[in-house]
Design an enzyme around this catalytic site. Structure first.
Site, PDB file in Angstrom:
ATOM      1  N   LEU A  36       0.821  -1.215   0.000  1.00 53.67           N
ATOM      2  CA  LEU A  36       0.000   0.000   0.000  1.00 53.67           C
ATOM      3  C   LEU A  36       0.851   1.261   0.000  1.00 53.67           C
ATOM      4  O   LEU A  36       0.439   2.311  -0.453  1.00 53.67           O
ATOM      5  CB  LEU A  36      -0.895   0.030   1.243  1.00 53.67           C
ATOM      6  CG  LEU A  36      -1.970  -1.037   1.364  1.00 53.67           C
ATOM      7  CD1 LEU A  36      -2.610  -0.993   2.744  1.00 53.67           C
ATOM      8  CD2 LEU A  36      -3.030  -0.834   0.296  1.00 53.67           C
ATOM      9  N   GLY A  37       2.040   1.146   0.530  1.00 55.51           N
ATOM     10  CA  GLY A  37       2.887   2.332   0.613  1.00 55.51           C
ATOM     11  C   GLY A  37       4.255   1.965   1.144  1.00 55.51           C
ATOM     12  O   GLY A  37       4.480   0.826   1.562  1.00 55.51           O
ATOM     13  N   GLY A  39       7.795   3.704   3.365  1.00 58.11           N
ATOM     14  CA  GLY A  39       8.301   4.841   4.133  1.00 58.11           C
ATOM     15  C   GLY A  39       9.726   4.579   4.556  1.00 58.11           C
ATOM     16  O   GLY A  39      10.300   3.556   4.192  1.00 58.11           O
ATOM     17  N   LYS A  40      10.269   5.503   5.332  1.00 51.11           N
ATOM     18  CA  LYS A  40      11.649   5.357   5.796  1.00 51.11           C
ATOM     19  C   LYS A  40      11.783   4.125   6.678  1.00 51.11           C
ATOM     20  O   LYS A  40      12.799   3.464   6.702  1.00 51.11           O
ATOM     21  CB  LYS A  40      12.034   6.585   6.625  1.00 51.11           C
ATOM     22  CG  LYS A  40      12.437   7.748   5.778  1.00 51.11           C
ATOM     23  CD  LYS A  40      13.176   8.778   6.651  1.00 51.11           C
ATOM     24  CE  LYS A  40      13.242  10.098   5.932  1.00 51.11           C
ATOM     25  NZ  LYS A  40      12.663  11.201   6.667  1.00 51.11           N
ATOM     26  N   PHE A  41      10.702   3.817   7.425  1.00 48.39           N
ATOM     27  CA  PHE A  41      10.720   2.730   8.402  1.00 48.39           C
ATOM     28  C   PHE A  41      10.658   1.363   7.743  1.00 48.39           C
ATOM     29  O   PHE A  41      11.068   0.369   8.306  1.00 48.39           O
ATOM     30  CB  PHE A  41       9.498   2.889   9.306  1.00 48.39           C
ATOM     31  CG  PHE A  41       8.225   2.810   8.511  1.00 48.39           C
ATOM     32  CD1 PHE A  41       7.609   1.601   8.301  1.00 48.39           C
ATOM     33  CD2 PHE A  41       7.686   3.940   7.921  1.00 48.39           C
ATOM     34  CE1 PHE A  41       6.465   1.518   7.512  1.00 48.39           C
ATOM     35  CE2 PHE A  41       6.544   3.862   7.142  1.00 48.39           C
ATOM     36  CZ  PHE A  41       5.942   2.644   6.941  1.00 48.39           C
ATOM     37  N   GLY A  42      10.043   1.271   6.549  1.00 51.50           N
ATOM     38  CA  GLY A  42       9.777  -0.018   5.900  1.00 51.50           C
ATOM     39  C   GLY A  42       8.590   0.099   4.954  1.00 51.50           C
ATOM     40  O   GLY A  42       8.477   1.091   4.251  1.00 51.50           O
ATOM     41  N   VAL A  44       4.221  -0.684   3.933  1.00 52.30           N
ATOM     42  CA  VAL A  44       2.851  -0.919   4.409  1.00 52.30           C
ATOM     43  C   VAL A  44       2.170  -1.868   3.416  1.00 52.30           C
ATOM     44  O   VAL A  44       2.218  -1.627   2.203  1.00 52.30           O
ATOM     45  CB  VAL A  44       2.047   0.398   4.504  1.00 52.30           C
ATOM     46  CG1 VAL A  44       0.632   0.132   4.999  1.00 52.30           C
ATOM     47  CG2 VAL A  44       2.744   1.394   5.422  1.00 52.30           C
ATOM     48  N   LYS A  59       1.806  -2.231   8.966  1.00 57.99           N
ATOM     49  CA  LYS A  59       2.981  -1.363   8.821  1.00 57.99           C
ATOM     50  C   LYS A  59       4.182  -2.184   9.281  1.00 57.99           C
ATOM     51  O   LYS A  59       4.259  -2.550  10.455  1.00 57.99           O
ATOM     52  CB  LYS A  59       2.770  -0.116   9.687  1.00 57.99           C
ATOM     53  CG  LYS A  59       3.479   1.117   9.188  1.00 57.99           C
ATOM     54  CD  LYS A  59       2.985   2.394   9.853  1.00 57.99           C
ATOM     55  CE  LYS A  59       3.970   3.527   9.568  1.00 57.99           C
ATOM     56  NZ  LYS A  59       3.557   4.833  10.044  1.00 57.99           N
ATOM     57  N   ASP A 151       3.566  15.683  11.549  1.00 59.33           N
ATOM     58  CA  ASP A 151       3.723  15.366  10.119  1.00 59.33           C
ATOM     59  C   ASP A 151       2.371  15.486   9.411  1.00 59.33           C
ATOM     60  O   ASP A 151       2.031  14.661   8.564  1.00 59.33           O
ATOM     61  CB  ASP A 151       4.293  13.943   9.976  1.00 59.33           C
ATOM     62  CG  ASP A 151       4.914  13.711   8.596  1.00 59.33           C
ATOM     63  OD1 ASP A 151       5.188  14.707   7.888  1.00 59.33           O
ATOM     64  OD2 ASP A 151       5.102  12.540   8.216  1.00 59.33           O
TER      65      ASP A 151
END
Ligand code: ATP
Ligand code: MG
Length: 476
Positions: A36-37, A39-42, A44, A59, A151
């Protein structure tokens, strides 16, 4: 406690206080579906709960280092304090050796701004009031829990379903709990939506979120971004100077109350901004449906979204261009280096097996298209060390001075753009900034570095540059 949304949502949720499950794995209970998406963390992913067939979002945080693990646990902890219908709800969390999976309710409608530009979506001041009211209700609750989101931006406002006007706030990855005795300073966020105090590395507060809501509201009503410059640097300078205005052309259809509302949020001095409860009581938000039903421009909003997408997908296009150069016969429209139109490179294309295959083919280690060059500058001035790197997937970038890694601070900004441009900007140069600078980039397929020497000359009468008014003077 059972809590729905007064009949508004498709599914009533049991609010859950979750504890991190270290016995079972997420894959024991959920089937992983499409991405789905990222990010910096990993990443989704969409998930399906095996027992019930229900769709969820997962997530996936990389937690190989203790710092990564702490950040992920912190998000889980904060989510436990955030039970409100306007906020995404957490349902479970699993910790394995190398990753933490946070299971969230799945919010199906996608980004609010993407929905607004859909042809069958009405976009007027009254509908905008509905959205802003919902954002404020959610944020008022967050603030009452002594939490700041930090954010808030269009990407993190999503619709419950494709044709719903009900929205939720997601992404508490940068959120912090505030304690009145411990000032919190942060240097993260998305430049366009950052408040002046964040850029100046001054303590943040609840009204830091209110600034971002002001920016979101400005874009919502006009399709224009109030501080956007040609570069991140320029955007940050515009914010620091709190330089903004209502363009006559873009705000011609917008009411005076709406402008007054925005003006009371985009105040440089955070103490002068409306807090969430006063914002909710503002006359603009009390207006009823009947008043002012003129359609607002979707065209500018489409351009805004295309620009955002272009910044994000720059790398994919670059990679496709490279692939076409290597040998493949891709059609011109895809390889042409123009900004993508709305809908181009959407999820379905990224999920297309051919597209995934092409991506696999173009994986390659990083290399510099343009290396760093030596620079000479005068004490007190600003410089920008810049290079251009190519690599797929996106390389990670580290900057070093005299072999020591550099970290961002108010005077020093590190940027990596989707198109491969990497820059290190140093403001208010001092003699100690002179030295040997290295830009080191790596991805799973290799690592390279380039370097340059920065010479700082003593200024006769050192003049400090204007834009960073209020910026601290901490040295990196
Ligand atoms: P960070 O926490 O570092 O800011 P991020 O912005 O990448 O990371 P999220 O915004 O939480 O993290 O998630 C990334 C993307 O995944 C979102 O923009 C959205 O498209 C999708 N997504 C996240 N949570 C959900 C959800 N609950 N339902 C549907 N999609 C989601
Ligand atoms: Mg996000």
């Amino acid at each position: 406690m059972s809590q729905g949304e007064g009949g508004r949502s498709q599914e009533a949720f049991e609010y859950r206080d979750i504890t991190i499950n270290t016995v079972e794995k997420a894959s024991d209970l959920y089937i992983q579906l499409e991405k789905l998406g990222a990010g910096k963390f990993g990443m989704v992913y969409k998930l399906q709960e095996k027992a019930t067939g229900k769709i969820r979002a997962g997530k996936y945080f990389r937690t190989r280092t203790s710092k990564e693990r702490e950040a992920a646990c912190k998000e889980v902890e904060l989510m436990n304090l955030l039970h409100h219908p306007r906020l995404v709800q957490s349902l479970a969390a699993f910790q394995s050796q190398t990753e933490l999976v946070l299971v969230l309710e799945y919010i199906a409608g996608g980004e609010l701004f993407e929905r607004i530009v859909d042809d069958d979506f009405e976009h007027t001041e009254p509908t905008s009031i509905q959205y802003v009211r919902q954002i404020l209700e959610g944020i008022q609750y967050v603030h009452r829990q002594s939490i700041v989101h930090l954010d808030l931006k269009p990407e993190n406002l999503v619709c419950i379903s494709k044709n719903s006007h009900w929205i939720k706030i997601i992404d508490f990855g940068l959120a912090r709990k505030l304690d009145p005795d411990t000032p919190v300073k942060v240097i993260h966020g998305t430049p366009e939506f950052m408040a002046p105090e964040v850029i100046a590395f001054e303590p943040v507060g609840f009204t830091t979120d209110m600034w971002s809501i002001g920016v979101i509201c400005y874009i919502l009503l006009s399709g224009d971004s109030p501080f956007q410059g040609d570069s991140d640097m320029e955007t940050l300078q515009n914010i620091t100077a709190a330089q903004w205005e209502f363009e006559e052309e873009t705000f011609s259809e917008v009411s005076q109350e709406a402008k007054d509302f925005i003006s009371q949020l985009l105040q440089k001095d955070s103490r002068c901004r409306l807090p969430s409860d006063q914002a909710l009581a503002h006359p603009w938000l009390q207006k009823t449906e009947q008043s002012g039903t003129k359609a607002l421009s979707k065209e500018r909003m489409r351009r805004f979204l295309a620009c955002q997408k272009w910044q994000k997908t720059g790398n994919v296009l670059l990679a496709l261009k490279r692939l076409s150069r290597l040998s493949c016969k891709l059609d011109d429209p895809v390889t042409a280096p123009s900004a993508p139109e709305k809908g181009e490179l959407c999820h379905s294309q990224e999920e297309d097996p051919v597209f995934i295959f092409l991506q696999q083919q173009i994986k390659h280690g990083p290399s510099f298209l343009e290396p760093l060059t030596d620079q000479v500058a005068v004490e007190g001035s600003s410089i920008c060390l810049q290079c251009h790197v190519e690599g797929f997937p996106d390389p990670e970038v580290t900057w070093l001075r005299n072999d020591a890694p550099l970290q961002e601070c108010p005077r020093l900004r590190i940027d990596s753009k989707g198109n491969g441009s990497c820059s290190l900007t140093i403001m208010m140069l001092s003699m100690e900034d002179a030295g040997h600078y290295v830009c080191r980039v790596s991805n799973g397929h290799g690592a390279v570095e380039c370097s340059a020497r920065l010479t700082v000359e003593r200024g006769s009468n050192t003049q400090t540059p204007k834009p960073e008014e209020g910026a601290g003077t901490d040295k990196p």
